[in-house]
Design a protein around this motif. Structure first.
Motif, PDB file in Angstrom:
ATOM      1  N   PRO A  58      34.377  62.642 -49.998  1.00 38.84           N
ATOM      2  CA  PRO A  58      34.359  62.023 -51.330  1.00 38.84           C
ATOM      3  C   PRO A  58      33.994  60.534 -51.312  1.00 38.84           C
ATOM      4  CG  PRO A  58      36.616  62.366 -50.611  1.00 38.84           C
ATOM      5  CD  PRO A  58      35.729  63.015 -49.582  1.00 38.84           C
ATOM      6  N   HIS A  59      34.015  59.923 -50.113  1.00 37.91           N
ATOM      7  CA  HIS A  59      33.588  58.522 -50.021  1.00 37.91           C
ATOM      8  C   HIS A  59      32.072  58.401 -50.155  1.00 37.91           C
ATOM      9  CE1 HIS A  59      37.417  56.962 -48.404  1.00 37.91           C
ATOM     10  NE2 HIS A  59      37.505  58.108 -47.768  1.00 37.91           N
ATOM     11  N   PHE A  60      31.374  59.439 -49.691  1.00 42.74           N
ATOM     12  CA  PHE A  60      29.906  59.368 -49.618  1.00 42.74           C
ATOM     13  C   PHE A  60      29.302  60.590 -50.283  1.00 42.74           C
ATOM     14  CE2 PHE A  60      31.752  57.467 -45.774  1.00 42.74           C
ATOM     15  CZ  PHE A  60      31.316  56.161 -45.917  1.00 42.74           C
ATOM     16  N   VAL A 132      38.971  49.551 -44.920  1.00 47.08           N
ATOM     17  CA  VAL A 132      40.322  49.657 -45.471  1.00 47.08           C
ATOM     18  C   VAL A 132      40.259  49.502 -46.987  1.00 47.08           C
ATOM     19  CG1 VAL A 132      42.577  48.530 -45.558  1.00 47.08           C
ATOM     20  CG2 VAL A 132      41.434  48.831 -43.369  1.00 47.08           C
ATOM     21  N   HIS A 133      40.993  50.350 -47.685  1.00 41.65           N
ATOM     22  CA  HIS A 133      40.968  50.273 -49.143  1.00 41.65           C
ATOM     23  C   HIS A 133      41.981  49.239 -49.610  1.00 41.65           C
ATOM     24  CE1 HIS A 133      38.364  53.731 -49.581  1.00 41.65           C
ATOM     25  NE2 HIS A 133      39.060  54.341 -48.661  1.00 41.65           N
ATOM     26  N   PRO A 134      41.512  48.154 -50.238  1.00 44.16           N
ATOM     27  CA  PRO A 134      42.449  47.087 -50.635  1.00 44.16           C
ATOM     28  C   PRO A 134      43.465  47.544 -51.676  1.00 44.16           C
ATOM     29  CG  PRO A 134      40.220  46.649 -51.475  1.00 44.16           C
ATOM     30  CD  PRO A 134      40.115  47.824 -50.544  1.00 44.16           C
ATOM     31  N   ASN A 137      45.723  53.677 -50.141  1.00 41.16           N
ATOM     32  CA  ASN A 137      45.038  54.900 -49.712  1.00 41.16           C
ATOM     33  C   ASN A 137      44.666  55.780 -50.907  1.00 41.16           C
ATOM     34  OD1 ASN A 137      44.751  57.736 -48.719  1.00 41.16           O
ATOM     35  ND2 ASN A 137      45.017  56.692 -46.764  1.00 41.16           N
ATOM     36  N   PRO A 138      43.374  56.106 -51.045  1.00 41.78           N
ATOM     37  CA  PRO A 138      42.937  56.857 -52.234  1.00 41.78           C
ATOM     38  C   PRO A 138      43.088  58.374 -52.132  1.00 41.78           C
ATOM     39  CG  PRO A 138      41.024  56.232 -50.942  1.00 41.78           C
ATOM     40  CD  PRO A 138      42.238  55.721 -50.190  1.00 41.78           C
ATOM     41  N   HIS A 139      43.605  58.865 -50.993  1.00 42.29           N
ATOM     42  CA  HIS A 139      43.709  60.323 -50.823  1.00 42.29           C
ATOM     43  C   HIS A 139      45.064  60.844 -51.337  1.00 42.29           C
ATOM     44  CE1 HIS A 139      40.048  60.252 -48.309  1.00 42.29           C
ATOM     45  NE2 HIS A 139      40.518  59.083 -47.912  1.00 42.29           N
ATOM     46  N   TYR A 140      45.526  60.239 -52.414  1.00 39.25           N
ATOM     47  CA  TYR A 140      46.897  60.452 -52.900  1.00 39.25           C
ATOM     48  C   TYR A 140      47.132  61.830 -53.522  1.00 39.25           C
ATOM     49  CZ  TYR A 140      44.531  59.263 -57.234  1.00 39.25           C
ATOM     50  OH  TYR A 140      43.649  59.250 -58.290  1.00 39.25           O
ATOM     51  N   TYR A 202      41.934  62.961 -38.171  1.00 40.17           N
ATOM     52  CA  TYR A 202      40.636  62.307 -37.947  1.00 40.17           C
ATOM     53  C   TYR A 202      40.541  61.026 -38.766  1.00 40.17           C
ATOM     54  CZ  TYR A 202      35.648  62.078 -36.786  1.00 40.17           C
ATOM     55  OH  TYR A 202      34.417  61.690 -36.291  1.00 40.17           O
ATOM     56  N   HIS A 203      40.574  61.184 -40.089  1.00 45.84           N
ATOM     57  CA  HIS A 203      40.507  60.052 -41.018  1.00 45.84           C
ATOM     58  C   HIS A 203      41.899  59.914 -41.646  1.00 45.84           C
ATOM     59  CE1 HIS A 203      38.710  57.426 -44.065  1.00 45.84           C
ATOM     60  NE2 HIS A 203      39.235  58.170 -45.016  1.00 45.84           N
ATOM     61  N   ARG A 204      42.127  58.802 -42.310  1.00 44.97           N
ATOM     62  CA  ARG A 204      43.430  58.619 -42.974  1.00 44.97           C
ATOM     63  C   ARG A 204      43.459  59.343 -44.315  1.00 44.97           C
ATOM     64  NH1 ARG A 204      46.648  53.926 -41.645  1.00 44.97           N
ATOM     65  NH2 ARG A 204      45.862  52.925 -39.766  1.00 44.97           N
TER      66      ARG A 204
HETATM   67 ZN   LIG Z   1      39.451  57.557 -47.012  1.00 47.31          ZN
END
Ligand SMILES: [Zn+2]
Length: 308
Positions: A58-60, A132-134, A137-140, A202-204
Motif C-alpha cells: 500500500p506504500h507503492f 519512518v512515518h512521522p 505506524n500506518p498499518h493500524y 519483514y516490514h513494520r
Molecule cells: Zn509501512
C-alpha cells in the motif's frame, strides 16, 4: 398515448434502471480493508471501490488514469492516512477536480482519526532512520479494535453525508460490532497459549496485530523501514534469532522471499506469508475473514514450532 405510460416506456428503454430513486453514495477507498469496512456499515446504500488491491504494497501503488475518473465521481474518499499513501494518492486527488474529496472536504475521511496509533516517533527524524512515518505506524487496521473504531468513524461520516440513512448505518454498525466481538473471542482462544512468543517480521506492518495478540517482535528483515535487506543486517538478525530461539518470520505477500528463506534455513524458523489486507488471498473477502486467515495460519505455525 393511451396504453403505454411514461413509466413503461422508460422501463422498456432501460432508463429507470440507470436512475434509481435513491442514489447510492459513491465511496472510493485507498485499500480493500477500508472498502470492506465501508461495505459493512454502508450496506446497499453505498457503492464501494478500492483503488489498491490487498496483495499490493500500500506504500507503492501504481497510479492508473482510471483512479482519477473514480475519484472525480466519488462522494466520499476514505484513506488510511498517517502518510501511508503519500507516495501516490495526493496527485490523483489533485487531478480528480472534485472539491468534495480533497483533504478537509466534506467527502474526505482520514480513517486514522480516533484509532490507536503506535510507534509515533519522538525527537528529531533523520534520513538515516529510513522511511519512518512521522505520524506513527500506518498499518493500524491490523488490530480488530481499530477496525471497530474505523467502522464507527465511517458510520459517522456516511450519516453526515446521507442523514436520512443514519438509522440504517447505525444498525449495520451494531451488527458488525457484534460479529467482530464474537470473532475476537475465537481469535483470542486460538492464540492464547502463545503470549510473549518472539517473532520476526519483514516490514513494520504488524505492531498493532502483535500488540493485540500478545506476541513480541524482536527484529525486522528490513534493516530500516522501506530499506531492502543487507547482508550485515541479515547476519545480525540470524544471530539474534538463534540467541532468542525465534522460529517465526512473518512476511508480507509483496516482498521477495529470498532473504526470509535463507534466514529460515540458518535458524530453523518458519516463513509465514501473512495477509496484511482484505483481498490478499481469494478467501479473504471481508474484515473478519482477514483475521480468520492470519490467526489460523499463525496459530498452526506457533503450535508446530513451540510444541504447545
Ligand atoms: Zn509501512
Amino acid at each position: 398515448m393511451k396504453t403505454a405510460s411514461l413509466t413503461s416506456i422508460a422501463l422498456a428503454a432501460g432508463l429507470l434502471a440507470a436512475a434509481p430513486a435513491h442514489a447510492e453514495l459513491n465511496v472510493v477507498t485507498t485499500t480493500e480493508d477500508l472498502a470492506a469496512l465501508a461495505r459493512e456499515v454502508g450496506g446497499d446504500k453505498v457503492k464501494v471501490e478500492s483503488l489498491s488491491r490487498g496483495y499490493q504494497d500500500p506504500h507503492f501503488v501504481e497510479a492508473k488514469p482510471s483512479f482519477v475518473i473514480k475519484l472525480h465521481s466519488a462522494d466520499l474518499l476514505i484513506a488510511v492516512g498517517r502518510e501511508l499513501e503519500i507516495g501516490w494518492l495526493p496527485p490523483l486527488v489533485n487531478q480528480a477536480r472534485n472539491a468534495k474529496v480533497q483533504p478537509g472536504g466534506e467527502g474526505y475521511f482520514d480513517a486514522s482519526q480516533g484509532v490507536k496509533i503506535l510507534e509515533i516517533p519522538t525527537g528529531q527524524l533523520t534520513r538515516a532512520m529510513g522511511d519512518v512515518h512521522p505520524q506513527g505506524n500506518p498499518h493500524y487496521w491490523l488490530d480488530p479494535d481499530n477496525g471497530l473504531r474505523i467502522a464507527k468513524g465511517i458510520q459517522k461520516k456516511l450519516s453526515a453525508l446521507s442523514p436520512g440513512d443514519a438509522a440504517y448505518f447505525a444498525g449495520r454498525e451494531a451488527a458488525f460490532e457484534k460479529r467482530l466481538t464474537e470473532a475476537q473471542k475465537r481469535w483470542d482462544a486460538q492464540l492464547a497459549s502463545y503470549k510473549g512468543t518472539k517473532i520476526v517480521t519483514y516490514h513494520r506492518s504488524w505492531p498493532n496485530f502483535v500488540d493485540r495478540f500478545g506476541l513480541d517482535v524482536i527484529g525486522y528483515v528490513e534493516p530500516r523501514p522501506g530499506i531492502p535487506p543487507s547482508p550485515s543486517h541479515t547476519l545480525d538478525l540470524i544471530n539474534d534469532m538463534k540467541a532468542k530461539n525465534v522460529k517465526i518470520i512473518m512476511v508480507e505477500p509483496y516482498f521477495d522471499l529470498k532473504t526470509p528463506n535463507s534466514i529460515a534455513r540458518e535458524t530453523g524458523a518458519r516463513v509465514l506469508v501473512m495477509a496484511p489486507s482484505v483481498g490478499a488471498e481469494k478467501e479473504i473477502t471481508d474484515y473478519v475473514s482477514l483475521f480468520d486467515y492470519d490467526v489460523k495460519l499463525l496459530a498452526a505455525a506457533l503450535k508446530e514450532t513451540t510444541g504447545r
